[in-house]
Design a protein around this motif. Structure first.
Motif, mmCIF file in Angstrom:
data_model
loop_
_atom_site.group_PDB
_atom_site.id
_atom_site.type_symbol
_atom_site.label_atom_id
_atom_site.label_comp_id
_atom_site.label_asym_id
_atom_site.label_seq_id
_atom_site.Cartn_x
_atom_site.Cartn_y
_atom_site.Cartn_z
ATOM 1 N N ILE A 5 20.951 1.660 0.906
ATOM 2 C CA ILE A 5 19.656 2.189 0.483
ATOM 3 C C ILE A 5 19.845 3.637 0.041
ATOM 4 O O ILE A 5 20.135 4.501 0.869
ATOM 5 C CB ILE A 5 18.629 2.141 1.638
ATOM 6 N N GLN A 7 18.574 7.349 -1.953
ATOM 7 C CA GLN A 7 17.405 8.195 -2.207
ATOM 8 C C GLN A 7 17.892 9.468 -2.877
ATOM 9 O O GLN A 7 18.731 10.170 -2.318
ATOM 10 C CB GLN A 7 16.685 8.541 -0.898
ATOM 11 N N SER A 119 21.984 8.379 1.350
ATOM 12 C CA SER A 119 21.947 6.923 1.418
ATOM 13 C C SER A 119 22.318 6.446 2.815
ATOM 14 O O SER A 119 22.928 7.166 3.601
ATOM 15 C CB SER A 119 22.870 6.295 0.372
ATOM 16 N N SER A 137 14.713 3.054 7.638
ATOM 17 C CA SER A 137 13.931 3.783 6.647
ATOM 18 C C SER A 137 14.748 4.964 6.142
ATOM 19 O O SER A 137 15.354 5.687 6.933
ATOM 20 C CB SER A 137 12.622 4.283 7.262
ATOM 21 N N ILE A 138 14.718 5.165 4.846
ATOM 22 C CA ILE A 138 15.408 6.304 4.240
ATOM 23 C C ILE A 138 14.580 7.582 4.400
ATOM 24 O O ILE A 138 15.053 8.683 4.152
ATOM 25 C CB ILE A 138 15.735 6.008 2.750
#
Length: 162
Positions: A5, A7, A119, A137-138
């Motif tokens: 994930i 960001q 990430s 959750s990022i």
């Protein structure tokens, strides 16, 4: 189940300044001073901020995660401005994750700005999908990047040159 994930957070600070914060122990001090009530209390248990440094994060009361989580700095690449921390005890490990890694990369846009690419990468048994949806959750990494972008120039001398 394996997932990654990412960001990206753009900040108006030179990449060299942000890497000075992210590349070693200073990031923990920023979190401890400005985000302890949101992210948690950070303590360096062993090391100087380089590879092999052990970091303990104590989650704040009332949050989704409780107790402590211990990470090791597994990689620091000064040339490419990349740092990786892996959870080795507590936190995500206690929830059943086989691997939980945080990767932080500072990408220069121009001489006065950069992108903080945060990430998470994890591995967990497919049967624990509900744990992933509940706890992964990022957002915390995004909050850290946004705080670094807002406060790094102002707090740099005050926090880190004591």
């Amino acid at each position: 189940m394996h997932a990654h994930i990412p960001q990206d957070t753009a900040v108006g600070i030179p990449a060299t300044v942000v890497w000075d914060l992210y590349g070693g122990a200073k990031l923990g001090r920023l979190v401890d001073k400005l985000l302890a009530d949101v992210i948690g209390k950070v303590e360096i248990v062993e090391g100087d901020g380089g590879v092999g440094t052990i970091i303990k994060l104590t989650f704040p009361p009332g949050g989704q995660m409780t107790g402590d989580m211990v990470e090791i700095i597994a990689k620091v690449d000064d040339e490419n401005r990349v740092r990786e921390n892996e959870v080795i005890e507590g936190g995500f490990k206690d929830l059943g994750f086989d691997l939980f890694r945080f990767r932080l990369e500072i990408i220069e846009k121009d001489s006065e700005s950069c992108i903080i690419r945060s990430s998470m990468e994890y591995e967990i048994d497919d049967e624990l999908e509900d744990v992933v949806s509940r706890y992964v959750s990022i957002r915390p990494l995004k909050i850290i990047a946004e705080t670094a972008g807002k406060h790094e120039n102002h707090y740099h001398v005050k926090l880190f040159n004591q």
